[in-house]
Design a protein around this motif. Structure first.
Motif, short mmCIF file in Angstrom:
data_model
loop_
_atom_site.label_atom_id
_atom_site.label_comp_id
_atom_site.label_asym_id
_atom_site.label_seq_id
_atom_site.Cartn_x
_atom_site.Cartn_y
_atom_site.Cartn_z
N THR A 116 0.84 -1.18 0.00
CA THR A 116 0.00 0.00 0.00
C THR A 116 0.89 1.25 0.00
OG1 THR A 116 -0.09 0.10 2.42
CG2 THR A 116 -1.76 -1.25 1.30
N ALA A 117 0.27 2.40 -0.21
CA ALA A 117 1.03 3.64 -0.22
C ALA A 117 1.71 3.88 1.12
CB ALA A 117 0.12 4.81 -0.57
N ARG A 118 1.00 3.59 2.20
CA ARG A 118 1.58 3.77 3.53
C ARG A 118 2.73 2.81 3.77
NH1 ARG A 118 -2.55 4.09 8.45
NH2 ARG A 118 -3.06 5.96 7.22
N LEU A 119 2.55 1.56 3.33
CA LEU A 119 3.60 0.57 3.52
C LEU A 119 4.83 0.90 2.69
CD1 LEU A 119 4.49 -2.04 4.84
CD2 LEU A 119 3.39 -3.32 2.99
N ALA A 120 4.63 1.46 1.50
CA ALA A 120 5.76 1.86 0.66
C ALA A 120 6.59 2.94 1.35
CB ALA A 120 5.26 2.36 -0.69
N ARG A 121 5.91 3.90 1.95
CA ARG A 121 6.64 4.95 2.68
C ARG A 121 7.34 4.36 3.90
NH1 ARG A 121 1.95 8.02 1.25
NH2 ARG A 121 0.97 7.49 3.26
N PHE A 122 6.68 3.41 4.56
CA PHE A 122 7.27 2.80 5.75
C PHE A 122 8.53 2.01 5.40
CE2 PHE A 122 7.40 -0.78 8.85
CZ PHE A 122 7.66 -0.02 9.98
N THR A 123 8.50 1.29 4.28
CA THR A 123 9.70 0.54 3.87
C THR A 123 10.85 1.48 3.55
OG1 THR A 123 8.85 0.46 1.59
CG2 THR A 123 8.41 -1.46 3.00
N GLY A 124 10.52 2.65 2.97
CA GLY A 124 11.56 3.63 2.71
C GLY A 124 12.20 4.13 3.99
N VAL A 125 11.37 4.37 5.02
CA VAL A 125 11.90 4.81 6.32
C VAL A 125 12.75 3.71 6.95
CG1 VAL A 125 11.25 5.48 8.66
CG2 VAL A 125 10.01 6.43 6.72
#
Length: 205
Positions: A116-125
């Motif tokens: 998901t969009a949120r998970l994509a950002r979380f993996t980047g962090v």
């Protein structure tokens, strides 16, 4: 969400970065030096952050023998420097995070809509944190160069940020490259996926 071309690049690059970090972390070829035995023979010696190769051991008769083998220290507290102990934890944690993200990235290539969009950002962090942990562990590694064991292999002239008769070896650079590439991958994570619009077809009865 579907994977973009950047997403495919991110997944493959993340895997290569995590693999480089893990391999470099495990192998004890960060620092290369030489030990002059009392018989005049010179033996190469290698140090990692929690493992080492070719180390002197005193026999029962008092003579010093060189054990030509690699292994980790028998206990965590036997790691000769507190900075190496900290680095073992930080780099190990960073390598595990990097591997976890890379496995998720590879799975996303095979299974649609798993990210998901949120998970994509979380993996980047997570990748950014992993890279910082690896970088932090590498930055404090030179603080362990003033230990007795390292001095034995570096001609007695090594110190903090002073290699003396030693030099950095391939596993150190591999770990550093993996950590740097992991941080670069963190910037790609947010652009790795795109929304897939689903259109609804209505039929006139």
């Amino acid at each position: 969400m579907s994977t973009t071309c950047i997403g495919k690049l991110w997944a493959v690059t993340s895997f290569l970065a995590s693999l480089a970090t893990a391999v470099g972390y495990y192998f004890p070829y960060w620092l290369e030096g030489y030990y002059m035995h009392e018989n005049g023979v010179t033996y190469p010696m290698y140090f990692g952050i929690f493992r080492r190769c070719s180390y002197p051991k005193r026999d029962k008769d008092g003579t010093v023998a060189i054990l030509d083998e690699c292994g980790r220290y028998s206990d965590f507290l036997d790691i000769p420097s507190i900075f190496w102990q900290i680095g073992t934890v930080t780099i190990g944690t960073g390598a595990c995070l990097s591997l976890l993200v890379s496995m998720t990235a590879l799975v996303s290539l095979c299974v649609r809509d798993i990210i998901t969009a949120r998970l994509a950002r979380f993996t980047g962090v997570m990748q950014l944190c992993a890279g910082l942990l690896v970088g932090g562990g590498l930055a404090i590694y030179p603080y362990g160069w003033d230990t007795v064991q390292v001095k034995q292999a570096c001609g007695g002239t090594s110190g903090v940020f002073q290699l003396g008769g030693c030099h950095l070896y391939w596993a150190f650079y591999l770990t550093a490259g993996g950590g740097a590439l992991t941080m670069i991958c963190s910037t790609l994570a947010c652009h790795a996926f795109k929304y897939k619009l689903h259109t609804r077809i209505s039929y006139d009865l």
